[in-house]
Design a protein around this motif. Sequence first.
Motif, PDB file in Angstrom:
ATOM      1  N   LEU A   3      -1.779 -56.439  -6.783  1.00 19.45           N
ATOM      2  CA  LEU A   3      -2.273 -55.792  -5.635  1.00 19.45           C
ATOM      3  C   LEU A   3      -3.984 -55.710  -6.003  1.00 19.45           C
ATOM      4  N   LEU A   4      -4.154 -55.158  -6.582  1.00 19.16           N
ATOM      5  CA  LEU A   4      -5.700 -55.183  -6.944  1.00 19.16           C
ATOM      6  C   LEU A   4      -6.337 -56.411  -6.875  1.00 19.16           C
ATOM      7  N   PHE A   5      -5.655 -57.399  -7.230  1.00 17.55           N
ATOM      8  CA  PHE A   5      -6.486 -58.884  -7.254  1.00 17.55           C
ATOM      9  C   PHE A   5      -6.691 -59.099  -5.517  1.00 17.55           C
ATOM     10  N   SER A   6      -5.244 -58.878  -5.009  1.00 20.39           N
ATOM     11  CA  SER A   6      -5.401 -59.216  -3.446  1.00 20.39           C
ATOM     12  C   SER A   6      -6.343 -58.570  -2.675  1.00 20.39           C
ATOM     13  N   VAL A   7      -6.423 -57.325  -3.023  1.00 26.54           N
ATOM     14  CA  VAL A   7      -7.647 -56.489  -2.303  1.00 26.54           C
ATOM     15  C   VAL A   7      -9.075 -57.098  -2.729  1.00 26.54           C
ATOM     16  N   ALA A   8      -9.308 -57.136  -3.892  1.00 30.37           N
ATOM     17  CA  ALA A   8     -10.522 -57.829  -4.323  1.00 30.37           C
ATOM     18  C   ALA A   8     -11.011 -59.181  -3.788  1.00 30.37           C
ATOM     19  N   LEU A   9      -9.924 -60.045  -3.670  1.00 26.46           N
ATOM     20  CA  LEU A   9      -9.994 -61.214  -2.951  1.00 26.46           C
ATOM     21  C   LEU A   9     -10.246 -61.203  -1.436  1.00 26.46           C
ATOM     22  N   SER A  10      -9.472 -59.884  -0.839  1.00 27.35           N
ATOM     23  CA  SER A  10      -9.747 -59.789   0.528  1.00 27.35           C
ATOM     24  C   SER A  10     -11.166 -59.517   0.928  1.00 27.35           C
ATOM     25  N   VAL A  11     -11.787 -58.735   0.232  1.00 23.28           N
ATOM     26  CA  VAL A  11     -12.997 -58.140   0.391  1.00 23.28           C
ATOM     27  C   VAL A  11     -14.106 -59.182   0.091  1.00 23.28           C
ATOM     28  N   VAL A  12     -13.846 -60.053  -1.012  1.00 25.47           N
ATOM     29  CA  VAL A  12     -14.594 -61.105  -1.342  1.00 25.47           C
ATOM     30  C   VAL A  12     -14.873 -62.196  -0.129  1.00 25.47           C
ATOM     31  N   PHE A  16     -17.809 -62.957   2.452  1.00 22.46           N
ATOM     32  CA  PHE A  16     -18.511 -64.489   2.871  1.00 22.46           C
ATOM     33  C   PHE A  16     -18.274 -64.733   4.420  1.00 22.46           C
ATOM     34  N   PHE A  17     -17.175 -64.227   4.870  1.00 20.02           N
ATOM     35  CA  PHE A  17     -17.244 -64.494   6.531  1.00 20.02           C
ATOM     36  C   PHE A  17     -18.573 -63.789   7.385  1.00 20.02           C
ATOM     37  N   TYR A  18     -18.488 -62.473   6.745  1.00 25.38           N
ATOM     38  CA  TYR A  18     -19.767 -61.609   7.042  1.00 25.38           C
ATOM     39  C   TYR A  18     -21.165 -62.546   6.967  1.00 25.38           C
ATOM     40  N   CYS A  19     -21.442 -63.114   5.855  1.00 28.05           N
ATOM     41  CA  CYS A  19     -22.473 -63.799   5.521  1.00 28.05           C
ATOM     42  C   CYS A  19     -22.791 -65.060   6.383  1.00 28.05           C
ATOM     43  N   GLN A  20     -21.527 -65.688   6.578  1.00 21.34           N
ATOM     44  CA  GLN A  20     -21.461 -67.175   7.402  1.00 21.34           C
ATOM     45  C   GLN A  20     -21.616 -66.813   8.947  1.00 21.34           C
ATOM     46  N   THR A  33     -13.710 -58.848   9.854  1.00 22.24           N
ATOM     47  CA  THR A  33     -12.513 -58.329   9.868  1.00 22.24           C
ATOM     48  C   THR A  33     -11.225 -59.372   9.584  1.00 22.24           C
ATOM     49  N   ALA A  34     -11.470 -60.484  10.335  1.00 24.23           N
ATOM     50  CA  ALA A  34     -10.653 -61.574  10.199  1.00 24.23           C
ATOM     51  C   ALA A  34     -10.507 -62.084   8.721  1.00 24.23           C
ATOM     52  N   PHE A  38      -6.820 -62.089   6.773  1.00 24.28           N
ATOM     53  CA  PHE A  38      -6.327 -63.312   6.648  1.00 24.28           C
ATOM     54  C   PHE A  38      -6.893 -64.233   5.504  1.00 24.28           C
ATOM     55  N   GLY A  39      -7.778 -63.955   4.955  1.00 23.35           N
ATOM     56  CA  GLY A  39      -8.654 -64.431   4.068  1.00 23.35           C
ATOM     57  C   GLY A  39      -9.065 -65.891   4.081  1.00 23.35           C
ATOM     58  N   PRO A  40      -8.770 -67.096   3.314  1.00 24.25           N
ATOM     59  CA  PRO A  40      -9.380 -68.279   3.739  1.00 24.25           C
ATOM     60  C   PRO A  40      -8.670 -69.157   4.897  1.00 24.25           C
ATOM     61  N   PHE A  41      -7.612 -68.445   5.109  1.00 21.47           N
ATOM     62  CA  PHE A  41      -6.939 -69.053   6.321  1.00 21.47           C
ATOM     63  C   PHE A  41      -7.693 -68.957   7.705  1.00 21.47           C
ATOM     64  N   VAL A  42      -8.843 -68.425   7.761  1.00 20.73           N
ATOM     65  CA  VAL A  42      -9.583 -68.127   9.096  1.00 20.73           C
ATOM     66  C   VAL A  42     -10.732 -69.129   8.927  1.00 20.73           C
ATOM     67  N   TRP A  43     -10.933 -69.921   7.877  1.00 25.26           N
ATOM     68  CA  TRP A  43     -12.062 -71.064   7.766  1.00 25.26           C
ATOM     69  C   TRP A  43     -11.726 -71.957   8.733  1.00 25.26           C
ATOM     70  N   PRO A  44     -10.652 -72.744   9.147  1.00 28.96           N
ATOM     71  CA  PRO A  44     -10.765 -73.868  10.158  1.00 28.96           C
ATOM     72  C   PRO A  44     -10.998 -73.103  11.634  1.00 28.96           C
ATOM     73  N   MET A  45     -10.448 -72.118  11.836  1.00 38.61           N
ATOM     74  CA  MET A  45     -11.011 -71.354  13.106  1.00 38.61           C
ATOM     75  C   MET A  45     -12.446 -70.954  13.097  1.00 38.61           C
TER      76      MET A  45
END
Length: 67
Positions: A3-12, A16-20, A33-34, A38-45
């Motif tokens: 759970l801690l790993f998934s929360v940290a990955l979501s923040v990362v 990333f998407f904030y900077c992009q 927020t996306a 949803f993490g990396p699944f937002v990249w194609p969109m």
Amino acid sequence: MILLFSVALSVVFSLFFYCQAICSGLGIKRWATAGLMFGPFVWPMFCMKKRLKTYQRFGFDCLLFSA
């Protein structure tokens, strides 16, 4: 631990998407927020939205070189 790993990955991915979004001129809060949800699944969109914004700005006939 998982759970801690998934929360940290979501923040990362949110950062990333904030900077992009800042670099691409897209909605900052929307993409951060996306990325958080949803993490990396937002990249194609995100890439599709970025390409559509470029087409709207310059048209479909314009040739752009990205370095």
